[in-house]
Motif scaffolding. Structure first.
Motif, short mmCIF file in Angstrom:
data_model
loop_
_atom_site.label_atom_id
_atom_site.label_comp_id
_atom_site.label_asym_id
_atom_site.label_seq_id
_atom_site.Cartn_x
_atom_site.Cartn_y
_atom_site.Cartn_z
N GLY A 61 12.19 69.22 29.72
CA GLY A 61 11.63 67.88 30.10
C GLY A 61 11.72 67.11 28.81
O GLY A 61 11.68 65.89 28.88
N THR A 62 11.49 67.77 27.79
CA THR A 62 11.38 67.09 26.30
C THR A 62 12.88 66.50 26.22
O THR A 62 12.89 65.16 25.55
CB THR A 62 10.80 67.88 25.06
OG1 THR A 62 9.67 68.30 25.57
CG2 THR A 62 11.05 67.10 24.03
N VAL A 76 15.13 65.73 28.08
CA VAL A 76 15.57 64.56 28.97
C VAL A 76 15.01 63.34 29.06
O VAL A 76 15.11 62.40 28.98
CB VAL A 76 15.74 65.13 30.70
CG1 VAL A 76 15.91 64.22 31.52
CG2 VAL A 76 16.56 66.39 30.62
N TYR A 77 13.42 63.61 28.88
CA TYR A 77 12.57 62.39 29.11
C TYR A 77 11.82 61.90 27.69
O TYR A 77 11.59 60.84 27.55
CB TYR A 77 11.47 62.60 30.16
CG TYR A 77 12.11 62.90 31.44
CD1 TYR A 77 12.61 61.54 32.04
CD2 TYR A 77 11.91 63.83 32.30
CE1 TYR A 77 13.22 61.88 33.24
CE2 TYR A 77 12.51 64.20 33.14
CZ TYR A 77 12.89 63.05 33.88
OH TYR A 77 13.50 63.19 35.35
N GLY A 78 11.74 63.27 26.82
CA GLY A 78 11.27 62.77 25.70
C GLY A 78 9.69 62.81 25.61
O GLY A 78 9.11 62.52 26.88
N ALA A 109 6.05 64.72 29.02
CA ALA A 109 7.11 64.86 29.49
C ALA A 109 7.15 66.61 29.52
O ALA A 109 7.36 67.11 30.23
CB ALA A 109 8.46 64.43 29.33
N SER A 111 6.36 69.14 32.72
CA SER A 111 7.42 70.04 32.84
C SER A 111 7.29 71.55 32.79
O SER A 111 7.55 72.25 33.55
CB SER A 111 8.66 69.70 32.02
OG SER A 111 9.26 68.44 32.20
#
Length: 181
Positions: free
Chosen positions: A118-119, A121-123, A127, A131
């Motif tokens: 999640g980090t 992909v979305y930062g 996130a 996630s």
């Protein structure tokens, strides 16, 4: 759903323990490592090495200690007692320290993996937390597809969480009446 409710109960207890340990370690770190002031402009943060090398391991030890102590002694945390759940090995024995640690590692594995993804992909922290929460839910979603109702970390760690039968307890007022006679 019962397992998630017990996890929520235990989460509140763990959160309070983490607040307390963080408070103590912050005070100790502030006293040992920093000059304290009296104005808001004097505020500082603890060094990153202290946060990552002292406070983070203490948070992990708090989590492992909480579950480890309860699972070793009775197989039930306070939240699990409320919802009549008990965690044992697949042969019905209480968990030892090794089995408790392995179970905790496997329970954290999917949420940590999802947080990393999640980090990437979305930062951002939101996130990562969202996630990680989805990963936690996925651990328990396995229960719906498993004939025995095992979560992912149950299967991987050779443990199981059982529903304990309800025991008829004498009410507090009935026990007080007996003492009075």
């Amino acid at each position: 759903m019962v397992r998630l409710a017990a996890l929520l109960y235990d989460g509140m207890l763990i959160l309070s323990m983490l607040f307390l340990t963080s408070l103590v370690l912050t005070v100790i770190g502030t006293q040992l490592l920093m000059d304290t002031g009296t104005a808001a402009a004097d505020a500082q943060t603890l060094p990153a090495w202290y946060q990552n090398g002292v406070m983070t391991p203490m948070a992990v030890l708090t989590l492992v200690g909480f579950y480890g102590v309860f699972w070793r002694k009775t197989g039930q945390t306070l939240g699990m007692q409320t919802w009549r759940l008990k965690t044992v090995t697949t042969d019905g024995q209480l968990l030892d320290w090794r089995a408790s640690f392995v179970r905790i590692i496997y329970a954290c594995l999917l949420p940590m993996l999802c947080a990393i993804i999640g980090t990437l992909v979305y930062g951002g922290r939101l996130a990562a937390v969202g996630s990680a929460f989805l990963g936690l839910l996925c651990n328990y979603a396995v229960c719906w597809f498993n004939a025995r109702g095992f979560a992912a970390h149950d299967i991987l760690s050779n443990t199981m969480t059982l529903k304990v039968p309800k025991i008829a307890h004498e009410g507090i007022f009935a026990s007080l009446k007996k003492r009075g006679k």
